[in-house]
Design an enzyme around this catalytic site. Structure first.
Site, PDB file in Angstrom:
ATOM      1  N   PRO A  39     -38.863  19.040   7.827  1.00 31.73           N
ATOM      2  CA  PRO A  39     -39.288  17.845   8.550  1.00 31.73           C
ATOM      3  C   PRO A  39     -40.557  18.159   9.337  1.00 31.73           C
ATOM      4  O   PRO A  39     -40.709  19.263   9.857  1.00 31.73           O
ATOM      5  CB  PRO A  39     -38.106  17.533   9.472  1.00 31.73           C
ATOM      6  CG  PRO A  39     -37.366  18.817   9.600  1.00 31.73           C
ATOM      7  CD  PRO A  39     -37.607  19.582   8.331  1.00 31.73           C
ATOM      8  N   HIS A  40     -41.468  17.192   9.391  1.00 30.66           N
ATOM      9  CA  HIS A  40     -42.723  17.444  10.079  1.00 30.66           C
ATOM     10  C   HIS A  40     -43.303  16.149  10.634  1.00 30.66           C
ATOM     11  O   HIS A  40     -42.947  15.061  10.186  1.00 30.66           O
ATOM     12  CB  HIS A  40     -43.732  18.130   9.154  1.00 30.66           C
ATOM     13  CG  HIS A  40     -43.959  17.411   7.870  1.00 30.66           C
ATOM     14  ND1 HIS A  40     -43.108  17.539   6.792  1.00 30.66           N
ATOM     15  CD2 HIS A  40     -44.921  16.552   7.473  1.00 30.66           C
ATOM     16  CE1 HIS A  40     -43.545  16.800   5.789  1.00 30.66           C
ATOM     17  NE2 HIS A  40     -44.647  16.178   6.177  1.00 30.66           N
TER      18      HIS A  40
END
Length: 154
Positions: free
Chosen positions: A65-66
């Site tokens: 996730p970013h």
């Protein structure tokens, strides 16, 4: 870009007990607040917004996730293993137990992409993932991640 530039030992956790993707992202956001002084709500909202564009579960039990945040001046990472794999809408439909959250400055175009590529390459290595799954010691996990990088450079 080296993992040691974006990940420090204090940002590694082992055996998180999250039971859902949402709760896992909340816990990672809380780590970002505790270790990097970011507002957990802002981190969570940014990552959730990115997830709404398409899940970041890359398969093989790994998710990255970013998001981009105004409050940052460099890319930072938070890594965690999950005690019981959770559904992350991964491309291969497999549950996730290795999670590397990347947070980048709003304007970090190329830097963000280089960091994402480095993390992805590292976590596509089956031997590295097997070693990460074999320990619950955050310092050993940090060593595995950074040694994988060092062995590629040799």
């Amino acid at each position: 870009m080296e993992l040691t530039y974006i990940l420090d030992a204090k940002s590694v956790r082992a055996g998180l007990k999250a039971s859902s993707k949402k709760r896992l992202l909340q816990e990672l956001a809380e780590i970002a607040e505790a270790e990097h002084g970011l507002k957990s709500g802002a981190v969570f909202d940014a990552v959730q917004e990115r997830e709404s564009l398409g899940p970041t579960g890359m398969g093989g039990g790994v998710a990255i996730p970013h998001a981009r945040l105004e409050a940052l001046d460099k890319v930072i990472g938070i890594f965690a293993t999950v005690a019981k794999p959770i559904d992350f809408d991964a491309v291969d439909q497999q549950p996730v137990d290795l999670v590397f959250m990347l947070l980048a400055p709003q304007e970090a175009g190329a830097e963000h992409l280089r960091a994402l590529a480095r993390v992805s390459r590292t976590l596509r290595n089956g031997d590295v993932c097997a070693k990460l799954r074999s320990t619950n010691d955050p310092s050993a996990i940090y060593s595995i991640l950074t040694e994988a990088e060092a062995s590629r450079a040799a």
